[in-house]
Each structure stands twice: as structure tokens, then as C-alpha cells.
Design an enzyme around this catalytic site. Sequence first.
Site, PDB file in Angstrom:
ATOM      1  N   SER A 141      77.932 -20.782  92.810  1.00  0.00           N
ATOM      2  CA  SER A 141      77.926 -20.761  93.984  1.00  0.00           C
ATOM      3  C   SER A 141      79.357 -21.424  94.421  1.00  0.00           C
ATOM      4  CB  SER A 141      76.900 -21.244  94.819  1.00  0.00           C
ATOM      5  OG  SER A 141      76.882 -21.293  96.106  1.00  0.00           O
ATOM      6  N   TYR A 154      70.000 -27.571  96.958  1.00  0.00           N
ATOM      7  CA  TYR A 154      70.628 -26.219  96.164  1.00  0.00           C
ATOM      8  C   TYR A 154      72.042 -26.742  95.579  1.00  0.00           C
ATOM      9  CZ  TYR A 154      72.561 -21.712  96.380  1.00  0.00           C
ATOM     10  OH  TYR A 154      73.237 -20.469  96.133  1.00  0.00           O
TER      11      TYR A 154
END
Length: 250
Positions: A141, A154
Site C-alpha cells: 500500500s 493498517y
Amino acid sequence: MSELFSLHGKRALITGSSQGIGYALAQGLIDAGAQVVLNGRDKAKLAAAAEALGGAETLAFDATDHDAVRAAVDGFEADHGAIDILVNNAGMQHRTELENFPADAFEKLLQTNVASVFHVGQAVARHMIGRGAGKIINIASVQTALARPGIAPYTATKGAVANLTKGMATDWAKHGLQCNAIAPGYFDTPLNAALVADPEFSAWLEKRTPAGRWGNVGELVGACVFLSSAASSFVNGHCLYVDGGITASL
């Protein structure tokens, strides 16, 4: 040149592929010539996605369950043949300020975003090692390199995915495997639906991203085909950012 990027005769397993990025990558790999195996826990959603894609195979299992993963992968290899390409795409998000972040949500993020990459990666790599070839692509990501408020756990999981990718390459390159990661920026997906629907966030993102917009999931396909094909035969342990320039700019 077309042979360099061709995936004809290859089979790709993509976790979490009944929707979003996983589904888009499945379509892209099919277009490049691969046979695709869709994975998820919901058999009905998998069947619908496979039908929409024109006959992809399906393999339902929980990517966070080590024993279930091993049994499913070993059984598929025995019954259907080699998995040449693995895309570890399964993932989840939970948005809460860090001081109030629930411990159970943190553990679930670790299992879904990190442990699944280990479980499925190990199960598939054991067969690839025996054949002396294989491609593993982990979905990282933009949060692998950056952080923003409300998603610290996250961010930690996606940093771990990038380092686990390096570890895979370090251990398995000698066996003929190429293990790399794709790090998407901000894409219009079900995982980001709340952000896409927020005009204030979208306005911030357009100003923050040099490209000035959200990404479209189809724009991840080229990177995935490259890392799945012979074109990336000496690329290993790399994290490829597909983010409209957001990690390049203050």
C-alpha cells in the site's frame, strides 16, 4: 516483446479476488493469457465473479487459517496442477484513532493483512520451489511508506508486507522464485468507499496527489502483468508503487 509479457500456459491464484483490486487483477491476468483461480471465503460471491470473468476457477478458503490454506493449496496442486503465480491480495481496513483502537481489530488486521501473506505464500512456495520457478506478488500500500491519522495499525501491517516480501525474495530467489510487491496509492475500491464518498477527503487527495485524482483499479494491471511475466525475471524483493506520484511529493 509480446512473449516477454505473455502469461499463456500459466495459472495464477489471487486471494481476496471476488471484488475490488483482486477482481481487476484477475481480469487483467486473464487478458494476458493466464488461467486464474479466484479465492475468498464466500463461495457464492466467488462463483458469481468467476462467471462474470468467463470461467475462472475458484478455490474457497480462509487465508488466515494456516491448516485450511495448506490443505486447499496442496489439494488443488494434486488435482489440477501447478500454481505458477500467486497474488496475495486479501486485506482489510479499520479506521479509528490510535488511542481508542480496539485490540481485537488490531489482531484481525494482523491476521488478514500479514499472516495471510505468510500462510498462502508458504503453502504455494513449497510447490514452486520443487519446480524451480514461481512468481509471488504481495499487495502492499501507499501506507507501506506513509501514514495518516486513524489507520496506524493498517500502516504497520502494510510495512510488514513489504518487509516480508524482501524476506521471501532473500530466501526463495535461489530456488528460481521472484517475490515482489505492488503498493497501490488511493484507488476507488469497496475498501475505500467511505473515503470516495467524502467530498472533503477527495478534495484533499486531489491536491495531495501529483496526478490530481483517484486511481482506477485497471491501472494496477500493467504492474501485475509485468511482475507475473518473464519481463521481471531479475526483479526480486521490490515494492512497486502505483500511486500517481503521492510518495514522490511533499
